[in-house]
Design a protein around this motif. Structure first.
Motif, short mmCIF file in Angstrom:
data_model
loop_
_atom_site.label_atom_id
_atom_site.label_comp_id
_atom_site.label_asym_id
_atom_site.label_seq_id
_atom_site.Cartn_x
_atom_site.Cartn_y
_atom_site.Cartn_z
N SER A 24 0.81 -1.22 0.00
CA SER A 24 0.00 0.00 0.00
C SER A 24 0.84 1.28 0.00
O SER A 24 0.30 2.37 -0.18
N ARG A 25 2.15 1.15 0.21
CA ARG A 25 3.02 2.33 0.26
C ARG A 25 2.95 3.13 -1.04
O ARG A 25 2.81 2.56 -2.12
N GLU A 55 1.69 -2.25 -9.53
CA GLU A 55 2.60 -2.98 -10.42
C GLU A 55 2.13 -4.41 -10.61
O GLU A 55 2.17 -4.95 -11.72
N MET A 56 1.68 -5.02 -9.53
CA MET A 56 1.18 -6.39 -9.62
C MET A 56 -0.06 -6.47 -10.52
O MET A 56 -0.27 -7.46 -11.24
N GLU A 95 -8.02 0.11 -11.04
CA GLU A 95 -8.43 1.16 -10.11
C GLU A 95 -9.70 0.79 -9.36
O GLU A 95 -9.82 1.05 -8.16
N ALA A 96 -10.64 0.18 -10.04
CA ALA A 96 -11.88 -0.24 -9.39
C ALA A 96 -11.62 -1.33 -8.36
O ALA A 96 -12.28 -1.39 -7.31
N VAL A 97 -10.65 -2.19 -8.62
CA VAL A 97 -10.30 -3.26 -7.69
C VAL A 97 -9.57 -2.69 -6.47
O VAL A 97 -9.76 -3.15 -5.34
N LEU A 98 -8.73 -1.69 -6.70
CA LEU A 98 -7.95 -1.10 -5.62
C LEU A 98 -8.82 -0.33 -4.63
O LEU A 98 -8.52 -0.30 -3.43
N ARG A 120 1.48 -13.68 -16.04
CA ARG A 120 2.79 -13.48 -15.40
C ARG A 120 2.99 -14.33 -14.17
O ARG A 120 4.10 -14.41 -13.64
N PHE A 121 1.93 -14.97 -13.69
CA PHE A 121 1.99 -15.68 -12.41
C PHE A 121 1.92 -17.20 -12.54
O PHE A 121 2.42 -17.91 -11.68
N LEU A 122 1.27 -17.69 -13.56
CA LEU A 122 1.07 -19.13 -13.74
C LEU A 122 1.62 -19.58 -15.08
O LEU A 122 1.38 -18.95 -16.11
#
Length: 274
Positions: A155-156, A164-165, A173-176, A224-226
């Motif tokens: 959150s910094r 970035e993730m 933005e809606a998710v954040l 990028r993760f799986l």
């Protein structure tokens, strides 16, 4: 609508008529992940049930430690929700953590599950056995275990690291926004702390029972993760009919990136198994 369950109240979108499809999102989403799939499924003659999991979005965030967010608690919520809606037989569609929860339901209630679609995340044993590249892609799982430190880092600077993730999330933005509420980020991360502690990550791959229902695994080329390997190898953990599909030119959140392709695959697979 808001559905009161025995432990929590969930924010749920229910629409359409016909055979039921339970749509289960992952981190850090809500039922809005499925906003492109719901109209297509309804138009094709399916009722869609899209809950926001406990700890996410507008659903309740139970007090207590990570144990309140154990994947088994989430599975219990989903089964109780289906009971409240008087749904007996259903299709399962899960993305990210939702895929893991869908697999859990399909393993314990195969007679009620018409099919299961696994998006991005495959079988846990396949993931843990998929080699060093896969472990590098999931480096954040270990970081998420550090309660307080992980939240501060993510959150910094106005959530710079989490941004970035979510760089390839079409609605980042809606998710954040909901994660800004006090305790919201911790609640969202606790599914990792309960379900994938470091002991699980470093242990030998679990000997889970194979899926006996028709299953489709879907992986996107820009994830990028799986890795693709973990999803292809998931077929070795399926005793029923298995289908594997790739979605080109899409990132991890491909239900938003390539909705037409995802809808095409879903409708084809659901109609095969209805």
């Amino acid at each position: 609508m808001r559905v009161e369950l025995s432990e929590v109240a969930l924010d749920v979108e229910v629409s359409g008529a016909g055979p039921a499809v339970l749509l289960v999102h992952g981190f850090p989403d809500s039922h809005r992940l499925w906003r492109h799939q719901i109209p297509a499924l309804n138009a094709a003659g399916f009722i869609t049930i899209a809950p926001t999991l406990r700890g996410f979005g507008l659903s309740d965030r139970p007090e207590g430690g990570p144990e309140a967010y154990d994947p088994a608690r989430h599975v219990g919520d989903l089964l109780e929700l289906l009971a409240r809606l008087e749904v007996d037989r259903f299709h399962l569609v899960g993305h990210d953590w939702g895929s893991g929860l869908a697999q859990g339901i399909a393993q314990v209630l195969p007679d009620r599950v018409a099919s299961v679609t696994l998006m991005s995340v495959g079988n846990l044993a396949a993931i843990l056995s998929a080699g060093w590249e896969q472990r590098q892609r999931l480096w954040h799982l270990s970081m998420f275990q550090h309660e307080g430190l992980a939240e501060e880092w993510l959150s910094r600077d106005d959530f710079a690291r989490l941004r970035e993730m979510l760089d390839d999330h079409a609605e980042a933005e809606a998710v954040l926004e909901p994660l800004r509420a006090p305790g919201a980020l911790t609640a969202a991360l606790r599914i990792y702390r309960a379900g994938l502690p470091i002991e699980v990550q470093l242990a030998a791959p679990p000997a889970l029972p194979p899926l006996s229902v028709p299953a489709m695994g879907v992986w996107s080329t820009g994830d990028r993760f799986l890795s693709e390997r973990q999803m292809v190898d998931t077929g070795e953990h399926v005793a029923g009919p298995w289908r594997y599909e790739r979605v080109e030119d899409a990132g991890h959140w491909f239900p938003l990136d390539q909705p037409d392709r995802v809808n095409e695959l879903l409708l084809s697979f659901l109609k095969e198994n209805s």
